[in-house]
Motif scaffolding. Sequence first.
Motif, PDB file in Angstrom:
ATOM      1  N   LEU A 184       0.826  -1.208   0.000  1.00  0.00           N
ATOM      2  CA  LEU A 184       0.000   0.000   0.000  1.00  0.00           C
ATOM      3  C   LEU A 184       0.863   1.263   0.000  1.00  0.00           C
ATOM      4  O   LEU A 184       0.495   2.276  -0.605  1.00  0.00           O
ATOM      5  N   ASP A 185       2.024   1.200   0.662  1.00  0.00           N
ATOM      6  CA  ASP A 185       2.969   2.323   0.585  1.00  0.00           C
ATOM      7  C   ASP A 185       3.433   2.535  -0.860  1.00  0.00           C
ATOM      8  O   ASP A 185       3.604   3.668  -1.318  1.00  0.00           O
ATOM      9  N   LEU A 186       3.638   1.424  -1.570  1.00  0.00           N
ATOM     10  CA  LEU A 186       4.063   1.519  -2.968  1.00  0.00           C
ATOM     11  C   LEU A 186       2.967   2.150  -3.826  1.00  0.00           C
ATOM     12  O   LEU A 186       3.257   2.971  -4.712  1.00  0.00           O
ATOM     13  N   VAL A 187       1.712   1.794  -3.564  1.00  0.00           N
ATOM     14  CA  VAL A 187       0.588   2.398  -4.306  1.00  0.00           C
ATOM     15  C   VAL A 187       0.578   3.909  -4.097  1.00  0.00           C
ATOM     16  O   VAL A 187       0.368   4.687  -5.038  1.00  0.00           O
ATOM     17  N   ARG A 188       0.829   4.346  -2.863  1.00  0.00           N
ATOM     18  CA  ARG A 188       0.892   5.787  -2.587  1.00  0.00           C
ATOM     19  C   ARG A 188       2.064   6.434  -3.324  1.00  0.00           C
ATOM     20  O   ARG A 188       1.955   7.562  -3.821  1.00  0.00           O
ATOM     21  N   ALA A 189       3.193   5.712  -3.384  1.00  0.00           N
ATOM     22  CA  ALA A 189       4.356   6.244  -4.099  1.00  0.00           C
ATOM     23  C   ALA A 189       4.077   6.371  -5.593  1.00  0.00           C
ATOM     24  O   ALA A 189       4.499   7.334  -6.241  1.00  0.00           O
ATOM     25  N   LEU A 190       3.339   5.407  -6.151  1.00  0.00           N
ATOM     26  CA  LEU A 190       2.962   5.481  -7.565  1.00  0.00           C
ATOM     27  C   LEU A 190       2.045   6.672  -7.807  1.00  0.00           C
ATOM     28  O   LEU A 190       2.113   7.328  -8.855  1.00  0.00           O
ATOM     29  N   GLN A 191       1.197   6.963  -6.831  1.00  0.00           N
ATOM     30  CA  GLN A 191       0.301   8.112  -6.945  1.00  0.00           C
ATOM     31  C   GLN A 191       1.104   9.406  -7.059  1.00  0.00           C
ATOM     32  O   GLN A 191       0.756  10.296  -7.838  1.00  0.00           O
ATOM     33  N   GLU A 192       2.201   9.488  -6.312  1.00  0.00           N
ATOM     34  CA  GLU A 192       3.043  10.683  -6.376  1.00  0.00           C
ATOM     35  C   GLU A 192       3.699  10.841  -7.741  1.00  0.00           C
ATOM     36  O   GLU A 192       4.067  11.949  -8.148  1.00  0.00           O
ATOM     37  N   ARG A 193       3.815   9.714  -8.481  1.00  0.00           N
ATOM     38  CA  ARG A 193       4.372   9.756  -9.835  1.00  0.00           C
ATOM     39  C   ARG A 193       3.288  10.022 -10.879  1.00  0.00           C
ATOM     40  O   ARG A 193       3.559   9.997 -12.082  1.00  0.00           O
TER      41      ARG A 193
END
Length: 512
Positions: A184-193
């Motif tokens: 889920l942290d990775l999903v948030r990081a993808l959102q920032e991209r």
Amino acid sequence: MPDYILEMRSITKSFPGVKALADVTFSAERGEVHAICGENGAGKSTLMKVLSGVYPHGSYGGEILFEGKTCEFSGIRDSERAGIVIIHQELALVPHLSIAENIFLGNERRGRGGLIDWHKTQAEAAELLNAVGLGEEPTTPVGQLGVGKQQLVEIAKALAKDVKLLILDEPTAALNDNDSAHLLDLVRALQERGITSIIISHKLNEIEATANRTTVIRDGQTVETLDMVAPDVNVDRIVRSMVGRDLESFYPERNPTPGEVVLEVRDWTVRHPQQDRLVVDGASFEVRAGEVVGIAGLMGAGRTEMAMSLFGRSYGRFVSGRTLIHGKPVAPRTVAEAIGHGLAYVTEDRKQLGLNLLDTITRNVSGAALPKLAKWGFVDANLEAKLARHSMDSMRIKAPSVQSVVGKLSGGNQQKVVLSKWLLTGPDVLIIDEPTRGIDVGAKFEIYTLINEFVESGKAVVVISSDLLELLGTCDRIYALSGGRITGELPVAEANEEKLMTLMTKEKEAIG
């Protein structure tokens, strides 16, 4: 004005005898995390399969707009070329191929003469693994990775396809808490991209913590889209929208009246099937008639290994220990002998180990009780069908008929079929491993009710679950397991998540 990367307008999809989607309208804003929630069979996965081209244009009604353009995908490759990538709950990885080979499978990095450029493949794979936070060598076979790391490989694979919209179907259903948090942290990081994510999940606490907006689908129709920062939106609000009513409690009331000890396990010790280490180390516990007993433990604690080894030694190498049923020592060495002694085990992996997804409800329900249905070596087909119909009615299985193929049922109904199969054997002790994994809150309530009905008839149940709230809501007593050893026992009245976690993380040296 919202910047919609995706709009699905009036989507309608039918199968023979079933209308899966009826005029569904759904939209996702660019760069948001958008959750889709609903009970099993509500149409969530069907909607995403329409979007990703699994169900091609012409097989459904309605219109799809992606980045403002009308899309008519004839297959998954079309949607992937547009930048839409779906990661299914059943991961599409080849275990014997390396991470790098899986990432670029069908999307190979080629050099001169059309041959695969392995140097470029390994280098780009390393960059993608770094992007998803997976510290593995690109040459590592995928089969050597756990499910959590395989999920990260799938996301790396999506990034290799220049994904703009990532669809994750139950991404954390088979993950432990740490792997779920990392994903889920990775999903948030993808959102920032700037990458938009659509998540289908039954884990509403994760949805509450991660999603910007949540769309609820019920009975193939859009109910509403909720803004997750609104003050009145919480898990209870989502549940009410999903099931169309308030759930007074997530768990049905229990009035336990424990009787005699039905199952007693003493000093149970089992070695790993290949490695020279103990997976269960001197475990002892008991279960009484009319009682639900929980087994709590982190991934790798030995919960499933203990259950399977008790069930006819179907896992590992038996070292020592005794089992008593109704006070009499028994030593079942096969699954058939375990069934004969009144034991039943519902596996955590219903699709791989619990069901034949290609066969009917009738054949699946009767599978473990064929000796009871056979005469002179032949199965009584009339009796088999009669018992299947009874199971379908009593277990409230939603399907057109007992001849329905199990693979086409929702997760909750599949779980009821697995339970029906084992209840038909007439067990005194029912061991259920992850009873509600991957099913919605409404179906969970029904499963819990069925468990209560079973113990009220004087039987005993052992529940193994990664969900501590589930154990606290359904059990009378809970044993904690750490490193293959029982580290403590708590009555539910004295238990909470903190106390259980303390026992579940107890070091071996501290166990006294």
